[in-house]
Write an enzyme that holds these catalytic residues in place. Structure first.
Site, short mmCIF file in Angstrom:
data_model
loop_
_atom_site.label_atom_id
_atom_site.label_comp_id
_atom_site.label_asym_id
_atom_site.label_seq_id
_atom_site.Cartn_x
_atom_site.Cartn_y
_atom_site.Cartn_z
N SER A 139 0.79 -1.24 0.00
CA SER A 139 0.00 0.00 0.00
C SER A 139 0.82 1.28 0.00
CB SER A 139 -0.95 0.02 1.20
OG SER A 139 -2.04 -0.85 0.97
N LYS A 142 0.11 3.71 -2.69
CA LYS A 142 -0.96 4.73 -2.62
C LYS A 142 -0.41 6.14 -2.47
CE LYS A 142 -4.59 1.71 -0.71
NZ LYS A 142 -3.96 0.51 -0.17
N SER A 203 -5.80 3.42 4.71
CA SER A 203 -5.23 2.67 3.60
C SER A 203 -6.29 1.87 2.85
CB SER A 203 -4.11 1.73 4.09
OG SER A 203 -3.35 1.27 3.00
N LYS A 325 3.09 6.20 5.21
CA LYS A 325 2.22 5.14 4.68
C LYS A 325 2.71 3.77 5.09
CE LYS A 325 -1.42 4.09 2.55
NZ LYS A 325 -1.48 3.05 3.60
#
Length: 377
Positions: A139, A142, A203, A325
């Site tokens: 993720s 992202k 997320s 993140k």
């Protein structure tokens, strides 16, 4: 006339060569004027008069040569003399500045397939381990989705309060067990801001997909924009196949780019560069990333970043951490791209493929502690 000659002299003083040219030019003009003035004598008379003018001309030429030699010599001496200049003063600081830029941590045996720690101000690397190896980032992908969404909002292509109804694809991922999700309802409208916060804080995969479809019309076209942007940013060890970081195996029938076994890949170095660009272009992202939770319907979803001081899950909070993140898939392992600001110095860290959920944070903490101890010396 005198004023023009003075201006010309001032201009000629800039370099030794121009001074030489000036002296030669003016001297030759004097010779030419003398010849024209005494043209009849030079043409009509013989003997001593003609010899006299030859000696006059020879004397003037000697003066020209001597003046040229003096001008060049004097200019070289001036150039050799040290001058007090801001650039000269600042050059004395360079060794110290260079030493500061080259500060690096020793091999600390940080657990992870790839590890990076850099200074967010200038990109100088404080710690590295396999930073150019392309690996699944899960993720962390992202962050690129966030960048493109923020750019679309800035350009006015989409609006924060714009209403979105999620697609069948986004809904299928939302309801898939085990995927990071905020469990969006089919047929219910959500704003761009709500979806962005769900993606950045929780997320949420379906939120990323819905935003990608809104920005570019389809996730396939959005992924093309992701790869184009990666190329523009010089992320040469990066390739995207989706907006979420899930593998094409995870997406099943919904994957649109690459082969059935493909997944996003990024190097730690590229993630560091992307993080720097995101923070530089949109520093306000921190205001969302550091939020402890996001609410959808009756459910409150906690931020996945356990290093946030206000989260401090399992005593992993770290003062000054405010992003970035997290990521996990079976293929990628446990990943974390973090950022912290302490004593005016912002660091960006990347840990890919850590052996456990907590290890990605404890290893990051080791990096932060060592770095700030080094910087404070």
């Amino acid at each position: 006339m005198a004023s023009k000659l003075k201006d010309k002299w001032q201009e000629s003083r800039k370099t030794p060569l121009t001074r030489c040219f000036f002296v030669c030019e003016e001297s030759l003009l004097v010779i030419y004027a003398a010849i024209r003035f005494n043209e009849d004598i030079l043409l009509d008379r013989q003997g001593t008069t003609m010899k006299l003018y030859k000696w006059v001309i020879a004397g003037v030429l000697a003066v020209v040569v001597a003046s040229a030699f003096y001008t060049i010599k004097n200019g070289m001496e001036e150039k050799a003399e040290p001058k007090s200049h801001p650039a000269a003063v600042s050059s004395h600081k360079k060794p110290k500045e260079e030493a500061k830029k080259k500060m690096t941590l020793p091999n600390m045996g940080i657990q992870g397939k790839s590890v990076l720690l850099l200074n967010a101000k200038d990109g100088s690397i404080l710690y590295e381990k396999n930073i150019h190896e392309s690996l699944p980032p899960a993720s962390i992908s992202k962050m690129m989705t966030e960048l493109l969404v923020l750019r679309a909002v800035k350009k006015g292509e989409i609006q924060w309060d714009q209403s979105i109804t999620i697609s069948d694809y986004a809904y299928a991922i939302s309801s898939h067990p085990g995927f990071a999700s905020i469990h969006l309802e089919k047929g219910k409208p959500y704003t761009v801001r709500e979806l962005y916060e769900g993606m950045a804080i929780r997320s949420a995969n379906e939120a990323a997909i819905a935003l990608a479809e809104t920005v570019s019309g389809s996730e396939k076209d959005f992924v093309a924009d992701m790869n184009k942007t990666a190329h523009q940013l010089g992320l040469t060890e990066t390739h995207f196949v989706d907006s979420t970081g899930l593998s094409n195996l995870d997406l099943g029938e919904y994957y649109t780019t690459g082969g059935p076994n493909d997944t996003n890949v990024m190097s730690a170095n590229d993630i560091g560069l992307l993080a720097m660009e995101l923070l530089k272009e949109f520093p306000e992202v921190i205001d969302v990333m550091k939020q402890s939770s996001v609410t959808f319907g009756d459910h409150k979803y906690t931020n996945t970043n356990w290093m946030l001081p206000q989260i401090n899950k399992h005593d992993l909070g770290y003062a000054g951490v405010d992003g970035l993140k997290t990521g996990f898939t079976d293929e990628a392992g446990y990943c974390f791209a973090g950022t912290v600001k302490k004593d005016g110095v912002r660091l960006i860290s990347v840990v890919l493929g850590a052996p456990s959920k907590t290890a990605r944070y404890t290893e990051t903490k080791r990096l932060y502690d060592a770095a700030y101890n080094l910087i404070s010396r």
